[in-house]
Design an enzyme around this catalytic site. Structure first.
Site, short mmCIF file in Angstrom:
data_model
loop_
_atom_site.label_atom_id
_atom_site.label_comp_id
_atom_site.label_asym_id
_atom_site.label_seq_id
_atom_site.Cartn_x
_atom_site.Cartn_y
_atom_site.Cartn_z
N ASP A 165 -5.86 -8.91 3.68
CA ASP A 165 -7.00 -9.06 4.59
C ASP A 165 -7.74 -7.74 4.69
OD1 ASP A 165 -8.61 -10.64 6.23
OD2 ASP A 165 -7.63 -9.92 8.03
N GLU B 228 -13.94 -15.28 9.10
CA GLU B 228 -13.95 -14.56 7.83
C GLU B 228 -14.25 -15.52 6.67
OE1 GLU B 228 -10.61 -12.00 7.11
OE2 GLU B 228 -10.22 -11.66 9.24
N GLU C 109 -10.55 -14.80 14.10
CA GLU C 109 -11.46 -13.93 13.34
C GLU C 109 -12.19 -14.80 12.33
OE1 GLU C 109 -9.30 -10.50 11.82
OE2 GLU C 109 -9.60 -9.50 13.76
N ASP D 69 -8.44 -15.72 10.67
CA ASP D 69 -7.29 -14.83 10.80
C ASP D 69 -6.91 -14.74 12.28
OD1 ASP D 69 -5.43 -12.78 10.48
OD2 ASP D 69 -6.96 -11.21 10.41
N TYR E 151 -0.38 -1.33 16.18
CA TYR E 151 -1.18 -1.07 14.97
C TYR E 151 -1.14 0.36 14.45
CZ TYR E 151 -5.43 1.24 16.85
OH TYR E 151 -6.33 2.12 17.39
N LYS F 136 -0.82 -10.54 13.31
CA LYS F 136 -1.57 -11.38 12.38
C LYS F 136 -0.67 -12.20 11.48
CE LYS F 136 -5.49 -8.36 12.74
NZ LYS F 136 -6.70 -9.19 12.74
N GLU G 286 -14.70 -9.45 20.56
CA GLU G 286 -16.05 -8.88 20.65
C GLU G 286 -16.94 -9.66 21.61
OE1 GLU G 286 -15.78 -9.13 16.19
OE2 GLU G 286 -17.49 -7.76 16.40
N ARG H 155 -4.33 -9.96 20.13
CA ARG H 155 -4.89 -8.62 20.37
C ARG H 155 -3.96 -7.71 21.15
NH1 ARG H 155 -8.34 -8.69 16.35
NH2 ARG H 155 -9.86 -10.37 16.55
N HIS I 87 -18.38 -5.67 13.08
CA HIS I 87 -17.06 -5.90 13.67
C HIS I 87 -16.29 -4.59 13.77
CE1 HIS I 87 -13.15 -7.69 14.54
NE2 HIS I 87 -12.64 -7.02 13.51
N GLN J 64 -1.36 -6.55 18.76
CA GLN J 64 -2.03 -5.65 17.81
C GLN J 64 -2.25 -4.26 18.42
OE1 GLN J 64 -5.76 -7.28 16.46
NE2 GLN J 64 -6.28 -5.52 15.18
N THR K 255 -2.82 -18.05 9.42
CA THR K 255 -4.17 -17.83 8.93
C THR K 255 -4.63 -19.19 8.41
OG1 THR K 255 -3.70 -15.55 8.30
CG2 THR K 255 -5.58 -16.62 7.22
MN MN Z 1 -8.78 -10.22 9.81
#
Ligand code: MN
Length: 416
Positions: free
Chosen positions: A129, A204, A202, A234, A245, A254, A359, A238, A136, A241, A258
């Protein structure tokens, strides 16, 4: 003058169909409890490609069956010359004015889409990914590190990515269970183990590698090696994450699921929609520089329980899938047929163009008003769907919806 390629199948000429003759996307389907079969969408029907091959009416490879397994990987490995020839012949069989005998064969070897269940169209070899959407990356970086440090210094020089899990990729319609994980709020010294409270999507695109490689690839070669494209969600926790991360990137945040759309839209069907990447703030090194328009003009949107909450376009990607693949192979990393490359979340510059709830709610600080009630992140029972459409002159190409409904977290897996 319309650019619609007309078919003898009326539903393929309807102005609102996602599957005109111009598209012919690849999927895998079953009817009732029957076998899984490779199929091609046309109008409101699915052509049984496995059946046409077995009966000798349409063969990709004269020597061997490549569609007898329920995935398109063996076909992909035959390469672009075969992809092109197969598509040409199928296109002629379905075109207005084709031989009546041919039309009878296709009718025999096809089913109504409404009766079919769709499955994973290919075996995911590996899943990577990327993070190739500039708006973003800027939005998330601003939230996590402040506007001064929003884009890391490497971001304008190469597509940033991480290695994901092929095992987590599921087809549209598969339910997604809210994950458990380690969460740590800034107000507490220690983390807790609990269901994610900030579960997200997400928006994508996914690019599917068709031609294997073993060594560095030019951007042009990378582009030619891509078989087709899907929509990709995805799913991202959060809160997991944010705690995990650093220093090695996303991991369990993640790995839950997916979701991809069920139809692989061939790269060649998207050729009329090729467009340039956005203007470069800094020149790219020669091995990643743009050589031709390799992004795509595809309108994208997100619905929450059927209501549109965001709209953007795939042309916002700062790096094309070809640049992502070229970068992926620079180290000599071998690429395989069925490798899936997620683009990274695609957001536009405007607020309603943001491709994630993170977002849209600005880190959970702002409420998103929907007919299902106010949202910051996903609530149990919510159905999230991604939609994509390339709008041509007199026709449109779709991917089928990329949908998932979020189920409540399991009981605490570690207590009885
Ligand atoms: Mn992603």
């Amino acid at each position: 003058m319309s650019d619609l390629k007309r078919s003898w199948l009326d539903s393929a000429n309807a102005p609102d169909t996602d599957f005109p003759l111009n598209n012919l996307p690849y999927g895998v389907f079953s009817v009732d409890d029957g076998d899984l079969r490779c199929g091609v969408a046309i109008g409101d029907r699915i052509v049984d490609a496995t059946g046409l091959e077995a009966a000798g009416h349409l063969r990709a490879d004269p020597e061997a069956d490549v569609l007898d397994a329920p995935y398109w990987n063996d076909f992909m490995e035959l390469g672009p010359t075969t992809w092109y020839a197969y598509r040409q012949v199928l296109s002629m069989m379905l075109a207005e004015g084709s031989d009546e005998h041919v039309q009878d064969i296709v009718t025999t070897f096809s089913v109504p889409m409404a009766k079919a269940r769709l499955h994973m169209p290919f075996r995911v070899a590996e899943y990577t990914d990327f993070y190739a959407g500039r708006h973003h990356a800027t939005n998330v970086g601003t939230m996590f590190r402040g506007p001064e440090n929003a884009l890391p210094p490497n971001w304008l020089h190469m597509p940033i990515g991480y290695n994901g899990r092929a095992s987590s990729v599921v087809v549209s319609g598969t339910p997604v269970k809210r994950p458990w994980g380690q969460l740590k709020s800034p107000d507490h010294d220690v983390p807790i183990f609990a269901p994610s409270r900030r579960f997200d999507i997400e928006l994508e695109m996914g690019a599917i590698v068709g031609v294997p490689s073993d060594g560095p690839l030019s951007v042009d070669q990378a582009f030619a090696n891509i078989f087709g494209y899907v929509l990709l969600n995805d799913w991202s926790a959060r809160d997991i994450q944010a705690w995990e991360y650093q220093p090695l990137g996303p991991f369990q945040a993640k790995a839950t699921a997916t979701t991809i759309s069920p139809w692989i839209v061939p790269a060649s069907a998207l050729a009329p929609f090729r467009c340039a990447t956005p203007e470069r703030e800094k020149p790219l090194l020669p091995h990643l520089a743009d050589t031709a328009p390799m992004n795509h003009d595809i309108d994208l949107s997100i619905t929450l329980n059927g209501e549109t909450i965001a709209q953007t376009n795939a042309n916002e990607l700062y790096y094309s899938a070809a640049q992502q693949l070229a970068h992926h192979a620079t180290s000599g990393c071998p690429m395989r047929a069925g490798d899936l490359l997620g683009s990274g979340t695609i957001s536009g510059p405007e607020k309603h163009q943001r491709g994630s709830l993170l977002e849209l709610s600005w880190g959970g600080k702002e409420t998103i008003d929907t007919a299902s009630g106010p949202r910051t992140f996903i609530e149990d029972g919510d159905t999230l769907a991604l939609h994509g459409v390339a709008r041509g002159n007199g026709y449109r190409l779709g991917f089928g919806p990329c949908t998932g409904t979020v189920e409540p977290a399991a009981k605490d897996p570690f207590t009885s």
